[in-house]
Design a protein around this motif. Structure first.
Motif, PDB file in Angstrom:
ATOM      1  N   LEU A  81       0.813  -1.228   0.000  1.00 18.87           N
ATOM      2  CA  LEU A  81       0.000   0.000   0.000  1.00 18.87           C
ATOM      3  C   LEU A  81       0.843   1.273   0.000  1.00 18.87           C
ATOM      4  O   LEU A  81       0.335   2.338  -0.343  1.00 18.87           O
ATOM      5  CB  LEU A  81      -0.934   0.013   1.214  1.00 18.87           C
ATOM      6  CG  LEU A  81      -2.150  -0.912   1.123  1.00 18.87           C
ATOM      7  CD1 LEU A  81      -2.818  -1.059   2.487  1.00 18.87           C
ATOM      8  CD2 LEU A  81      -3.155  -0.411   0.099  1.00 18.87           C
ATOM      9  N   ILE A  82       2.106   1.168   0.380  1.00 24.03           N
ATOM     10  CA  ILE A  82       2.881   2.413   0.422  1.00 24.03           C
ATOM     11  C   ILE A  82       3.376   2.853  -0.969  1.00 24.03           C
ATOM     12  O   ILE A  82       3.857   3.962  -1.131  1.00 24.03           O
ATOM     13  CB  ILE A  82       4.034   2.369   1.454  1.00 24.03           C
ATOM     14  CG1 ILE A  82       5.087   1.362   1.056  1.00 24.03           C
ATOM     15  CG2 ILE A  82       3.578   2.136   2.870  1.00 24.03           C
ATOM     16  CD1 ILE A  82       6.232   2.078   0.452  1.00 24.03           C
ATOM     17  N   ASN A  83       3.237   2.004  -1.978  1.00 26.77           N
ATOM     18  CA  ASN A  83       3.531   2.460  -3.349  1.00 26.77           C
ATOM     19  C   ASN A  83       2.421   3.432  -3.748  1.00 26.77           C
ATOM     20  O   ASN A  83       1.254   3.060  -3.835  1.00 26.77           O
ATOM     21  CB  ASN A  83       3.569   1.266  -4.307  1.00 26.77           C
ATOM     22  CG  ASN A  83       3.899   1.679  -5.740  1.00 26.77           C
ATOM     23  OD1 ASN A  83       3.567   2.783  -6.177  1.00 26.77           O
ATOM     24  ND2 ASN A  83       4.544   0.799  -6.472  1.00 26.77           N
ATOM     25  N   ILE A  86      -0.311   2.530  -6.376  1.00 33.94           N
ATOM     26  CA  ILE A  86      -1.028   1.245  -6.263  1.00 33.94           C
ATOM     27  C   ILE A  86      -2.455   1.362  -6.777  1.00 33.94           C
ATOM     28  O   ILE A  86      -2.990   0.434  -7.382  1.00 33.94           O
ATOM     29  CB  ILE A  86      -0.971   0.666  -4.819  1.00 33.94           C
ATOM     30  CG1 ILE A  86      -1.539  -0.768  -4.818  1.00 33.94           C
ATOM     31  CG2 ILE A  86      -1.663   1.547  -3.808  1.00 33.94           C
ATOM     32  CD1 ILE A  86      -1.300  -1.564  -3.569  1.00 33.94           C
ATOM     33  N   ASP A  87      -3.085   2.523  -6.596  1.00 33.19           N
ATOM     34  CA  ASP A  87      -4.460   2.678  -7.106  1.00 33.19           C
ATOM     35  C   ASP A  87      -4.486   2.529  -8.633  1.00 33.19           C
ATOM     36  O   ASP A  87      -5.354   1.873  -9.197  1.00 33.19           O
ATOM     37  CB  ASP A  87      -5.076   4.016  -6.657  1.00 33.19           C
ATOM     38  CG  ASP A  87      -4.187   5.212  -6.945  1.00 33.19           C
ATOM     39  OD1 ASP A  87      -2.971   5.018  -7.188  1.00 33.19           O
ATOM     40  OD2 ASP A  87      -4.701   6.335  -6.955  1.00 33.19           O
ATOM     41  N   LYS A 115      -7.814   2.455   2.890  1.00 33.10           N
ATOM     42  CA  LYS A 115      -9.069   1.686   2.888  1.00 33.10           C
ATOM     43  C   LYS A 115      -9.730   1.803   1.503  1.00 33.10           C
ATOM     44  O   LYS A 115     -10.181   0.825   0.921  1.00 33.10           O
ATOM     45  CB  LYS A 115      -9.982   2.294   3.949  1.00 33.10           C
ATOM     46  CG  LYS A 115     -11.137   1.421   4.365  1.00 33.10           C
ATOM     47  CD  LYS A 115     -12.027   2.121   5.370  1.00 33.10           C
ATOM     48  CE  LYS A 115     -11.431   2.164   6.745  1.00 33.10           C
ATOM     49  NZ  LYS A 115     -12.204   2.952   7.708  1.00 33.10           N
ATOM     50  N   LYS A 116      -9.729   3.032   0.977  1.00 34.43           N
ATOM     51  CA  LYS A 116     -10.345   3.300  -0.323  1.00 34.43           C
ATOM     52  C   LYS A 116      -9.647   2.460  -1.417  1.00 34.43           C
ATOM     53  O   LYS A 116     -10.306   1.882  -2.285  1.00 34.43           O
ATOM     54  CB  LYS A 116     -10.182   4.796  -0.625  1.00 34.43           C
ATOM     55  CG  LYS A 116     -11.092   5.333  -1.670  1.00 34.43           C
ATOM     56  CD  LYS A 116     -11.089   6.870  -1.608  1.00 34.43           C
ATOM     57  CE  LYS A 116     -11.606   7.428  -2.896  1.00 34.43           C
ATOM     58  NZ  LYS A 116     -10.597   7.547  -3.949  1.00 34.43           N
ATOM     59  N   ASP A 120     -11.109  -1.326  -3.684  1.00 34.35           N
ATOM     60  CA  ASP A 120     -11.195  -1.587  -5.133  1.00 34.35           C
ATOM     61  C   ASP A 120     -10.735  -2.996  -5.499  1.00 34.35           C
ATOM     62  O   ASP A 120     -10.835  -3.397  -6.661  1.00 34.35           O
ATOM     63  CB  ASP A 120     -10.343  -0.569  -5.909  1.00 34.35           C
ATOM     64  CG  ASP A 120     -11.006   0.790  -5.940  1.00 34.35           C
ATOM     65  OD1 ASP A 120     -12.240   0.847  -5.767  1.00 34.35           O
ATOM     66  OD2 ASP A 120     -10.297   1.797  -6.128  1.00 34.35           O
ATOM     67  N   CYS A 121     -10.175  -3.721  -4.540  1.00 33.64           N
ATOM     68  CA  CYS A 121      -9.684  -5.084  -4.824  1.00 33.64           C
ATOM     69  C   CYS A 121     -10.804  -6.098  -4.598  1.00 33.64           C
ATOM     70  O   CYS A 121     -11.640  -5.918  -3.720  1.00 33.64           O
ATOM     71  CB  CYS A 121      -8.519  -5.429  -3.906  1.00 33.64           C
ATOM     72  SG  CYS A 121      -7.122  -4.323  -4.115  1.00 33.64           S
ATOM     73  N   ASP A 122     -10.773  -7.175  -5.365  1.00 36.97           N
ATOM     74  CA  ASP A 122     -11.781  -8.234  -5.192  1.00 36.97           C
ATOM     75  C   ASP A 122     -11.533  -9.027  -3.925  1.00 36.97           C
ATOM     76  O   ASP A 122     -12.467  -9.526  -3.310  1.00 36.97           O
ATOM     77  CB  ASP A 122     -11.731  -9.191  -6.393  1.00 36.97           C
ATOM     78  CG  ASP A 122     -11.954  -8.443  -7.686  1.00 36.97           C
ATOM     79  OD1 ASP A 122     -13.113  -8.198  -8.010  1.00 36.97           O
ATOM     80  OD2 ASP A 122     -10.952  -8.062  -8.344  1.00 36.97           O
TER      81      ASP A 122
END
Ligand code: SF4
Length: 230
Positions: A81-83, A86-87, A115-116, A120-122
């Protein structure tokens, strides 16, 4: 040069799974003594910008074509998540109609911005490895100010609002969470988090196995107890 690296594709429940690491080296908000990737020189919990994402996404695109993957598992050298891109990476995979699974240790799932992204991940995998505050500080060595209570509540609150499949991975560590009292506490944590699936694992790395690993029989026994509880 790309920042990403890949594992060989494997089949899981009929799906071709491609694991991708999206960090150029280890970045994590914890520094676990048994980390298979080694020490956390970069102990961070804020987004970091690596270089341009286009080269990485092109390479990922080629890998997907080449491997005919159905599910992309973002399993990184630390906390993916720190990349800060990643979104974009998740959107890129979703736009190709593929399933996205994200592995996070789970602490950052308490922050709205992360969290947002995870929403978005399955599928999201969160983890727990110890059950006392003292052990959390001593063997997982998180960023200063982190607490085990907050860790568990971050994961529980995330899953309360998450619509995807939440997988909760519990690592059993010899001498830390393998006794009866700990197993009962782990059951309470499962109730709080209410995952769709529980995975019970153990320390597998050769150098830590002797001190922290549990036997096949113990793993089987504890798994049976925890899995039947979920
Ligand atoms: S949370 Fe995972 S990646 Fe991070 S230090 Fe611990 S074992 Fe390593």
């Amino acid at each position: 040069m790309s920042n990403f690296s890949y594992k060989d594709v494997y089949i899981e429940e009929g799906k071709r799974v491609l694991e991708v690491n999206i960090l150029p080296e280890k970045y994590c908000n914890f520094d676990c003594i048994f980390c298979p990737i080694g020490r956390s020189k970069n102990k961070v919990d804020s987004p970091i910008s690596f270089n341009e994402i286009d080269v990485d996404l092109n390479e990922l695109d080629n890998k997907i074509e080449e491997t005919k993957a159905d599910l992309i598992f973002i399993n990184s050298k630390g906390e993916a998540l720190i990349n800060n891109k990643i979104d974009k990476i998740i959107r890129f995979i979703k736009n190709k109609g593929l399933i996205v699974r994200l592995l996070s240790n789970g602490y950052l799932l308490g922050k709205d911005e992360y969290k947002k992204i995870a929403n978005d991940c399955d599928e999201v995998i969160g983890e727990i490895k110890v059950i006392t505050e003292e052990d959390f500080q001593k063997i997982q060595r998180p960023i200063e100010g982190y607490t085990l209570d907050k860790y568990i509540s971050n994961v529980a609150l995330f899953n309360k609002q998450y619509n995807g499949k939440f997988i909760f991975e519990i690592t059993i560590i010899k001498g830390y969470n393998d006794d009866e009292k700990s197993i009962n506490e782990l059951k309470d944590i499962i109730t709080k988090i209410n995952p769709d699936k529980v995975i019970v694992s153990r320390i597998e790395e050769e150098i830590f196995k002797k001190k922290l690993g549990i036997s096949d029989e113990e793993l089987q026994k504890i798994s049976k107890e925890l899995l039947s509880y979920n």
